[in-house]
Design an enzyme around this catalytic site. Structure first.
Site, PDB file in Angstrom:
ATOM      1  N   ALA A 282      -0.410   3.375  -4.472  1.00  0.00           N
ATOM      2  CA  ALA A 282      -0.516   4.209  -3.266  1.00  0.00           C
ATOM      3  C   ALA A 282      -1.781   5.073  -3.308  1.00  0.00           C
ATOM      4  O   ALA A 282      -2.171   5.557  -4.370  1.00  0.00           O
ATOM      5  CB  ALA A 282       0.717   5.098  -3.137  1.00  0.00           C
ATOM      6  N   PRO A 283      -2.427   5.233  -2.137  1.00  0.00           N
ATOM      7  CA  PRO A 283      -2.054   4.723  -0.811  1.00  0.00           C
ATOM      8  C   PRO A 283      -2.514   3.297  -0.510  1.00  0.00           C
ATOM      9  O   PRO A 283      -2.346   2.819   0.597  1.00  0.00           O
ATOM     10  CB  PRO A 283      -2.731   5.710   0.136  1.00  0.00           C
ATOM     11  CG  PRO A 283      -3.964   6.125  -0.612  1.00  0.00           C
ATOM     12  CD  PRO A 283      -3.579   6.158  -2.065  1.00  0.00           C
ATOM     13  N   ASP A 304       4.560   0.965  -6.099  1.00  0.00           N
ATOM     14  CA  ASP A 304       4.571   2.390  -6.432  1.00  0.00           C
ATOM     15  C   ASP A 304       6.011   2.885  -6.492  1.00  0.00           C
ATOM     16  O   ASP A 304       6.952   2.155  -6.161  1.00  0.00           O
ATOM     17  CB  ASP A 304       3.734   3.236  -5.475  1.00  0.00           C
ATOM     18  CG  ASP A 304       2.940   4.295  -6.248  1.00  0.00           C
ATOM     19  OD1 ASP A 304       3.575   5.069  -6.999  1.00  0.00           O
ATOM     20  OD2 ASP A 304       1.708   4.347  -6.125  1.00  0.00           O
ATOM     21  N   ASP A 349      -4.406   1.723 -12.334  1.00  0.00           N
ATOM     22  CA  ASP A 349      -5.079   2.973 -11.962  1.00  0.00           C
ATOM     23  C   ASP A 349      -3.989   4.037 -11.998  1.00  0.00           C
ATOM     24  O   ASP A 349      -3.274   4.245 -11.016  1.00  0.00           O
ATOM     25  CB  ASP A 349      -5.707   2.859 -10.576  1.00  0.00           C
ATOM     26  CG  ASP A 349      -6.521   4.090 -10.233  1.00  0.00           C
ATOM     27  OD1 ASP A 349      -7.596   4.270 -10.823  1.00  0.00           O
ATOM     28  OD2 ASP A 349      -6.070   4.881  -9.386  1.00  0.00           O
ATOM     29  N   CYS A 402      -9.140   8.890 -12.462  1.00  0.00           N
ATOM     30  CA  CYS A 402     -10.113   9.733 -11.762  1.00  0.00           C
ATOM     31  C   CYS A 402     -10.295  11.049 -12.519  1.00  0.00           C
ATOM     32  O   CYS A 402     -10.275  12.128 -11.944  1.00  0.00           O
ATOM     33  CB  CYS A 402      -9.712   9.978 -10.311  1.00  0.00           C
ATOM     34  SG  CYS A 402      -8.090  10.732 -10.099  1.00  0.00           S
TER      35      CYS A 402
END
EC number: 2.1.1.176
Length: 452
Positions: A282-283, A304, A349, A402
């Site tokens: 997501a998203p 997710d 991720d 991130c």
């Protein structure tokens, strides 16, 4: 301002929600802007800048207030400390607003919100800062380098300490400074609907300023090649009110995505017909990018944890018209036997501290702690241990975050190699904030060798 709505009062309420009720600033600000849709562009910009700026500079604001107030910020009434923070931000960073107006509006708000008895205190602190604020001495970088960076860039000391150890003082300051540089909004063309040239024309027709991202400097190898491909279909856009007002956005002609995030799909290098599993999708930006690169073939299973998150993925699937992508509600920490050796590409991720995107998510620096980050590293490893068996022989595993913290990035990549000797690390890159105009981002690529 063109309406009777008190914008400063809206910002005050936003700050209370974020600082006192632990809400996320981007969600609270978006909710307020959605509720007050009648605000004009100038009012929306003022609200956003004042709210985000106050949060972004909060440690500095508190340092200034504590220097001129006998009552320290942490001991003040919640409404009063947030009122002072937003007022000091206006005094220091919004030169177009007269100092007298800032002080007067703060006093009015204190009275309006039931703190008439403290309105004189608010006025006194702000007037002192107006008179003496320019003379305030900040911590000396040579004597207290950590405290200097903490106050100047409003980043908690534990983060400063860790980055100084990893990157040194000068590079840490460069990283922190880059968080304050205005970064363009980057988008990638949805080439299942239009060509980059067609998108550019459509955006120009909507009076949007649009430009190619241009050449991105990078060292040689797979990473440079992936960046080079982005130059063909990624743009920077500006000078529009909000995304929902653009027909091109409504039609799914593009996807808003940071350049570093776009690299996941390019580094994954999907082939037509591949089966892809994205375990925390997501998203859906990275998943939809991979689906687009496969040109309607194969399947991207975007998973997710909650229905709320899979609803976000499904909305993006519909808007972007992707027939080879589906959303699946599934807990990545729970082993799924049916997925074993199913994926040609496994995208991980994973949830992370997010410290690489502090420039966009201004409050994440205050919500993250050392203890929370340690828990995240354990969660990342739990997920990786659960899902890596899903990749086929000769298949690809992408692990990305991130953040720019080594415990979550390089140390986890080394852990993957130790834990899964059948995986070979073929590429790894830590991007620091501001490099090529992107967020802080980490990406690593592994290939699963054949069973011996």
């Amino acid at each position: 301002m063109t309406t009777n709505t008190n914008i400063r009062e809206l910002v005050l309420d936003i700050l209370i929600e974020v600082n006192e009720k632990d809400q996320y600033s981007h969600l609270v600000i978006r909710s307020v802007l959605d509720k007050y849709q009648y605000l004009d562009k100038k009012e929306r910009a003022f609200l956003t800048r004042l709210a985000e700026g106050t949060i972004e500079h909060q440690i500095e604001m508190d340092y200034m207030i504590d220097s001129f107030s006998k009552v320290k910020v942490r001991k003040m009434k919640p409404l009063i400390r947030n009122l002072l923070r937003m007022s000091v931000y206006q005094l220091r960073y919004m030169d177009a607003i007269p100092d007298s107006a800032v002080c007067n509006e703060a006093v009015k708000l204190a009275k309006k919100r039931g703190f008439r008895q403290l309105s004189g205190f608010v006025n006194g602190v702000l007037r002192s800062i107006v008179r003496e604020g320019d003379k305030l001495l900040y911590p000396d970088a040579a004597i207290e380098p950590k405290r200097y960076l903490e106050v100047k860039y409003s980043v908690p000391g534990w983060i400063i300490k860790r980055w100084m150890k990893a990157y040194g003082f000068e590079q840490t300051e460069t990283i922190l400074s880059n968080f304050y540089q205005e970064s363009p909004l980057t988008i990638r063309t949805n080439r299942t609907k239009c060509t980059p040239e067609e998108l550019q024309t459509r955006l120009i027709n909507e009076q949007v300023t649009v430009e190619r991202i241009g050449k991105i400097p990078a060292e040689s190898g797979e990473f440079k090649d992936a960046l080079g491909r982005l130059e063909d279909y990624a743009f920077k856009i500006s000078d529009f009110d909000h995304l929902q007002s653009l027909q091109t956005f409504q039609d799914g002609d593009f996807y808003v995505q940071d350049l570093s995030s776009m690299l996941v799909a390019e580094m994954a290098a999907p082939k037509k017909g591949d089966y892809v599993i994205d375990v925390c999708a997501a998203p859906g930006g990275k998943s939809s990018h991979i689906a687009e690169l496969m040109d309607g073939t194969g399947m991207v299973e975007a998973r997710d944890l909650t229905e709320y998150k899979t609803d976000l993925i499904e909305e993006n699937i519909r808007r972007h018209g992707l027939s080879n992508m589906k959303a699946v509600c599934m807990d990545a920490t729970v082993f799924d036997r049916d997925s074993v050796e199913k994926a040609d590409i496994l995208v991980c991720d994973l949830p992370c501290s997010g410290l690489g995107v502090m420039g966009k998510k201004t409050d994440i620096r205050y919500k993250m702690t050392e203890a929370k980050e340690k828990e995240l590293v354990q969660l990342q490893r739990q997920i990786l241990k659960t899902v890596i068996p899903y990749v086929k022989e000769n298949g690809t595993v992408i692990y990305s975050t991130c953040t720019i913290d080594r415990a979550e990035n390089e140390e986890n990549a080394a852990w993957i190699e130790r834990e899964f000797p059948e995986l070979s690390l073929v590429a790894m890159k830590q991007m620091l904030p501001g490099e090529a105009g992107n967020d802080g981002f980490f990406i690593s690529k592994f290939v699963r060798r054949k069973h011996e």
